[in-house]
Design a protein around this motif. Structure first.
Motif, PDB file in Angstrom:
ATOM      1  N   SER A 176      -0.209  -6.952  -0.873  1.00 46.37           N
ATOM      2  CA  SER A 176      -0.623  -5.647  -1.379  1.00 46.37           C
ATOM      3  C   SER A 176      -1.834  -5.083  -0.637  1.00 46.37           C
ATOM      4  O   SER A 176      -1.975  -3.864  -0.503  1.00 46.37           O
ATOM      5  CB  SER A 176      -0.906  -5.734  -2.880  1.00 46.37           C
ATOM      6  N   LYS A 177      -2.680  -5.951  -0.123  1.00 44.04           N
ATOM      7  CA  LYS A 177      -3.844  -5.485   0.635  1.00 44.04           C
ATOM      8  C   LYS A 177      -3.386  -4.755   1.896  1.00 44.04           C
ATOM      9  O   LYS A 177      -3.947  -3.708   2.271  1.00 44.04           O
ATOM     10  CB  LYS A 177      -4.752  -6.659   0.985  1.00 44.04           C
ATOM     11  N   LEU A 178      -2.355  -5.287   2.561  1.00 44.82           N
ATOM     12  CA  LEU A 178      -1.794  -4.635   3.742  1.00 44.82           C
ATOM     13  C   LEU A 178      -1.106  -3.331   3.356  1.00 44.82           C
ATOM     14  O   LEU A 178      -1.220  -2.324   4.074  1.00 44.82           O
ATOM     15  CB  LEU A 178      -0.804  -5.567   4.432  1.00 44.82           C
ATOM     16  N   ALA A 179      -0.412  -3.342   2.214  1.00 38.48           N
ATOM     17  CA  ALA A 179       0.262  -2.130   1.739  1.00 38.48           C
ATOM     18  C   ALA A 179      -0.737  -1.007   1.492  1.00 38.48           C
ATOM     19  O   ALA A 179      -0.497   0.154   1.858  1.00 38.48           O
ATOM     20  CB  ALA A 179       1.044  -2.431   0.464  1.00 38.48           C
ATOM     21  N   ALA A 180      -1.881  -1.348   0.885  1.00 42.21           N
ATOM     22  CA  ALA A 180      -2.915  -0.351   0.613  1.00 42.21           C
ATOM     23  C   ALA A 180      -3.514   0.195   1.905  1.00 42.21           C
ATOM     24  O   ALA A 180      -3.893   1.364   1.985  1.00 42.21           O
ATOM     25  CB  ALA A 180      -4.005  -0.959  -0.257  1.00 42.21           C
ATOM     26  N   LYS A 181      -3.576  -0.639   2.927  1.00 41.48           N
ATOM     27  CA  LYS A 181      -4.100  -0.191   4.216  1.00 41.48           C
ATOM     28  C   LYS A 181      -3.122   0.774   4.880  1.00 41.48           C
ATOM     29  O   LYS A 181      -3.524   1.770   5.494  1.00 41.48           O
ATOM     30  CB  LYS A 181      -4.355  -1.402   5.111  1.00 41.48           C
ATOM     31  N   LYS A 182      -1.816   0.475   4.765  1.00 40.93           N
ATOM     32  CA  LYS A 182      -0.805   1.351   5.350  1.00 40.93           C
ATOM     33  C   LYS A 182      -0.726   2.691   4.627  1.00 40.93           C
ATOM     34  O   LYS A 182      -0.447   3.726   5.236  1.00 40.93           O
ATOM     35  CB  LYS A 182       0.570   0.660   5.317  1.00 40.93           C
ATOM     36  N   CYS A 183      -0.954   2.655   3.304  1.00 49.45           N
ATOM     37  CA  CYS A 183      -0.841   3.872   2.498  1.00 49.45           C
ATOM     38  C   CYS A 183      -2.039   3.962   1.564  1.00 49.45           C
ATOM     39  O   CYS A 183      -2.003   3.442   0.439  1.00 49.45           O
ATOM     40  CB  CYS A 183       0.468   3.857   1.695  1.00 49.45           C
ATOM     41  N   PRO A 184      -3.119   4.611   1.989  1.00 48.07           N
ATOM     42  CA  PRO A 184      -4.335   4.692   1.172  1.00 48.07           C
ATOM     43  C   PRO A 184      -4.122   5.342  -0.195  1.00 48.07           C
ATOM     44  O   PRO A 184      -4.858   5.043  -1.139  1.00 48.07           O
ATOM     45  CB  PRO A 184      -5.272   5.541   2.040  1.00 48.07           C
ATOM     46  N   ALA A 185      -3.108   6.200  -0.319  1.00 52.10           N
ATOM     47  CA  ALA A 185      -2.850   6.876  -1.600  1.00 52.10           C
ATOM     48  C   ALA A 185      -1.918   6.074  -2.506  1.00 52.10           C
ATOM     49  O   ALA A 185      -1.519   6.562  -3.570  1.00 52.10           O
ATOM     50  CB  ALA A 185      -2.253   8.261  -1.342  1.00 52.10           C
ATOM     51  N   LEU A 186      -1.586   4.856  -2.104  1.00 48.85           N
ATOM     52  CA  LEU A 186      -0.635   4.040  -2.852  1.00 48.85           C
ATOM     53  C   LEU A 186      -1.126   3.765  -4.273  1.00 48.85           C
ATOM     54  O   LEU A 186      -2.285   3.408  -4.482  1.00 48.85           O
ATOM     55  CB  LEU A 186      -0.408   2.721  -2.117  1.00 48.85           C
ATOM     56  N   ILE A 187      -0.234   3.944  -5.240  1.00 48.68           N
ATOM     57  CA  ILE A 187      -0.551   3.691  -6.650  1.00 48.68           C
ATOM     58  C   ILE A 187       0.087   2.361  -7.056  1.00 48.68           C
ATOM     59  O   ILE A 187       1.315   2.210  -6.978  1.00 48.68           O
ATOM     60  CB  ILE A 187      -0.023   4.819  -7.556  1.00 48.68           C
ATOM     61  N   PHE A 188      -0.733   1.407  -7.483  1.00 49.16           N
ATOM     62  CA  PHE A 188      -0.220   0.109  -7.918  1.00 49.16           C
ATOM     63  C   PHE A 188       0.005   0.126  -9.429  1.00 49.16           C
ATOM     64  O   PHE A 188      -0.852   0.584 -10.189  1.00 49.16           O
ATOM     65  CB  PHE A 188      -1.212  -1.005  -7.565  1.00 49.16           C
ATOM     66  N   TYR A 237       7.246   7.357 -16.338  1.00 48.61           N
ATOM     67  CA  TYR A 237       5.932   8.003 -16.209  1.00 48.61           C
ATOM     68  C   TYR A 237       6.046   9.159 -15.214  1.00 48.61           C
ATOM     69  O   TYR A 237       5.863   8.964 -13.996  1.00 48.61           O
ATOM     70  CB  TYR A 237       4.886   6.988 -15.758  1.00 48.61           C
ATOM     71  N   PRO A 238       6.338  10.358 -15.695  1.00 47.74           N
ATOM     72  CA  PRO A 238       6.573  11.522 -14.817  1.00 47.74           C
ATOM     73  C   PRO A 238       5.434  11.800 -13.842  1.00 47.74           C
ATOM     74  O   PRO A 238       5.669  12.343 -12.763  1.00 47.74           O
ATOM     75  CB  PRO A 238       6.737  12.678 -15.814  1.00 47.74           C
ATOM     76  N   GLU A 239       4.209  11.409 -14.212  1.00 48.24           N
ATOM     77  CA  GLU A 239       3.083  11.666 -13.320  1.00 48.24           C
ATOM     78  C   GLU A 239       3.180  10.863 -12.019  1.00 48.24           C
ATOM     79  O   GLU A 239       2.460  11.156 -11.049  1.00 48.24           O
ATOM     80  CB  GLU A 239       1.756  11.357 -14.025  1.00 48.24           C
ATOM     81  N   LEU A 240       4.066   9.857 -11.971  1.00 47.94           N
ATOM     82  CA  LEU A 240       4.239   9.049 -10.760  1.00 47.94           C
ATOM     83  C   LEU A 240       5.318   9.608  -9.837  1.00 47.94           C
ATOM     84  O   LEU A 240       5.451   9.157  -8.695  1.00 47.94           O
ATOM     85  CB  LEU A 240       4.599   7.608 -11.133  1.00 47.94           C
ATOM     86  N   ARG A 241       6.086  10.566 -10.317  1.00 49.84           N
ATOM     87  CA  ARG A 241       7.199  11.077  -9.516  1.00 49.84           C
ATOM     88  C   ARG A 241       6.698  11.812  -8.275  1.00 49.84           C
ATOM     89  O   ARG A 241       5.743  12.579  -8.331  1.00 49.84           O
ATOM     90  CB  ARG A 241       8.074  11.999 -10.368  1.00 49.84           C
ATOM     91  N   GLY A 242       7.356  11.525  -7.169  1.00 46.88           N
ATOM     92  CA  GLY A 242       6.976  12.155  -5.916  1.00 46.88           C
ATOM     93  C   GLY A 242       5.775  11.527  -5.241  1.00 46.88           C
ATOM     94  O   GLY A 242       5.326  11.995  -4.192  1.00 46.88           O
ATOM     95  N   PHE A 284      12.673  -1.124  -9.430  1.00 48.73           N
ATOM     96  CA  PHE A 284      11.476  -1.261 -10.269  1.00 48.73           C
ATOM     97  C   PHE A 284      10.598  -0.009 -10.173  1.00 48.73           C
ATOM     98  O   PHE A 284      10.118   0.517 -11.185  1.00 48.73           O
ATOM     99  CB  PHE A 284      10.647  -2.479  -9.852  1.00 48.73           C
ATOM    100  N   ALA A 285      10.381   0.466  -8.948  1.00 52.73           N
ATOM    101  CA  ALA A 285       9.536   1.644  -8.748  1.00 52.73           C
ATOM    102  C   ALA A 285      10.180   2.886  -9.357  1.00 52.73           C
ATOM    103  O   ALA A 285       9.491   3.739  -9.936  1.00 52.73           O
ATOM    104  CB  ALA A 285       9.273   1.855  -7.264  1.00 52.73           C
ATOM    105  N   SER A 286      11.499   2.995  -9.251  1.00 55.21           N
ATOM    106  CA  SER A 286      12.197   4.155  -9.813  1.00 55.21           C
ATOM    107  C   SER A 286      12.119   4.171 -11.337  1.00 55.21           C
ATOM    108  O   SER A 286      12.021   5.240 -11.946  1.00 55.21           O
ATOM    109  CB  SER A 286      13.662   4.155  -9.364  1.00 55.21           C
ATOM    110  N   VAL A 287      12.164   2.981 -11.943  1.00 54.69           N
ATOM    111  CA  VAL A 287      12.020   2.910 -13.405  1.00 54.69           C
ATOM    112  C   VAL A 287      10.629   3.394 -13.812  1.00 54.69           C
ATOM    113  O   VAL A 287      10.470   4.138 -14.791  1.00 54.69           O
ATOM    114  CB  VAL A 287      12.270   1.470 -13.912  1.00 54.69           C
ATOM    115  N   GLU A 288       9.611   2.990 -13.068  1.00 54.14           N
ATOM    116  CA  GLU A 288       8.249   3.436 -13.385  1.00 54.14           C
ATOM    117  C   GLU A 288       8.123   4.947 -13.246  1.00 54.14           C
ATOM    118  O   GLU A 288       7.489   5.614 -14.073  1.00 54.14           O
ATOM    119  CB  GLU A 288       7.244   2.729 -12.468  1.00 54.14           C
TER     120      GLU A 288
END
Length: 344
Positions: A50-62, A13-18, A5-9
């Motif tokens: 997702s709240k825990l995920a955001a804490k682990k990775c502050p730069a995470l894009i949902f 959307y090239p701005e999400l790559r990397g 799913f994440a790879s499809v996004e």
């Protein structure tokens, strides 16, 4: 497929790559459906709050899931599989077993077939896939995780015994977190430890699953690749941004959001069933279910009233964070409503 799913996004959307990407949920609530490999470096995983995920990775894009898009690409990948063999058993949108013993091109090497299929997927979808090759489904599944992402691994009959003895018990396909912890409490930390226990002991501790554990640690798994897997249930569920505080709010969400999507999926699948279940997850993450079973397939026109009645039966004692509706004991439209036995 690798982080499908994440790879499809990231593909669309090239701005999400990397960048670290989570599909599903948001910073405040919900559950991660998939995480990119950039996010996994921070410990973000699927099924994580997702709240825990955001804490682990502050730069995470949902990002919101787009299941129609994932199904579209999954269909293209399935067609590639079918060019090589008719024996394709889907496990999900992003995973399948293939039996290539007899294949359409008469190729003698499963390793080369896997390599060719992965290249086809890359060329035709732009996405990476990994593969596991072995002489049974269990070992192929385990092998598929060994060289992710964008790799493949082979477990031959000669290598299997030593490989399985070294394999950590939580890496055995079909042994979940709870069972793994129970095994570790018995001193079973890897395949070698598991192999020391008799069939009598394992069935005594784990019931019918004991036979499965006894066999797989010895490389025995006789399940065939079955292209016509029977779907056991069909459903929809949703986590809400704000908790639902009373019965009226629950019924409104059921009518406005959950049931319309449930009916759309039901119509697309042409499935009918005899058991309707309402799932309620409270703010403390406890889950309650209410269900009703009919002797005949439940008519679609009666499902809304039945669902709302199931909600009435629940004593709403806590704020509600998730609702779900599912249909089981399925039969296809036009088929007799024969009972399907389902283990819970």
């Amino acid at each position: 497929m690798d982080a499908f799913f994440a790879s499809v996004e990231q593909l669309d959307y090239p701005e999400l790559r990397g960048k670290p990407v989570a599909v599903g949920g948001n910073r405040e609530r919900g559950v991660v459906a998939a995480a990119s490999y950039e996010a996994r470096k921070y410990g973000v995983r699927s099924a994580m709050p997702s709240k825990l995920a955001a804490k682990k990775c502050p730069a995470l894009i949902f990002v919101k899931p787009r299941f129609d898009r994932y199904k579209e690409i999954s269909g293209k990948i399935r067609q590639i599989f079918l060019e090589y063999t008719d024996l394709v058993e889907p496990l999900s949108l992003d995973e399948a077993f293939l039996d290539v013993t007899v294949n359409h091109f008469g190729l003698p090497s499963a390793t080369l077939i896997a390599k060719e299929i992965r290249q086809r997927i890359k060329n035709e979808t732009g996405l990476n896939a990994s593969a596991g090759i072995s002489y049974n489904k269990f070992l192929a599944k385990v092998a598929s995780d060994l060289n992710k992402p964008n790799g493949q691994a082979v477990i031959t009959p000669e290598k299997a015994p030593a490989f399985l003895e070294k394999l950590p018990i939580e890496k055995f396909y079909g042994i979940g977190k709870v069972t793994a912890e129970k095994m570790k409490s018995l001193g079973i930390h890897n395949g070698f430890d598991l192999k020391q226990y008799s069939l009598t002991f394992l069935t005594g501790r784990f019931g019918k699953s004991g036979l499965h554990y006894y066999q797989i640690v010895r490389g025995i798994h006789n399940s065939e690749v079955k292209p016509g897997r029977i779907r056991k249930s069909l459903g929809v569920e949703s986590t809400f941004e704000k908790d639902l505080m009373n019965l009226q709010a629950i019924q409104e969400k059921l009518k406005e959001k959950i049931l319309p999507e449930f009916f759309r999926r039901l119509e697309r699948s042409k499935a009918r069933g005899r058991t309707l279940t309402l799932k309620i997850k409270y703010s403390d993450f406890s889950v309650h279910t209410r269900s009703r079973t009919s002797n005949e397939p439940i008519p679609i026109e009666g499902m809304e009233a039945m669902t709302l009645d199931l909600a009435l039966q629940e004593d709403i004692i806590e704020p509600v964070r998730l609702l779900g509706v599912s249909l089981s004991n399925l039969c296809r439209s036009g088929e007799p409503g024969e009972q399907l036995r389902i283990r819970y």
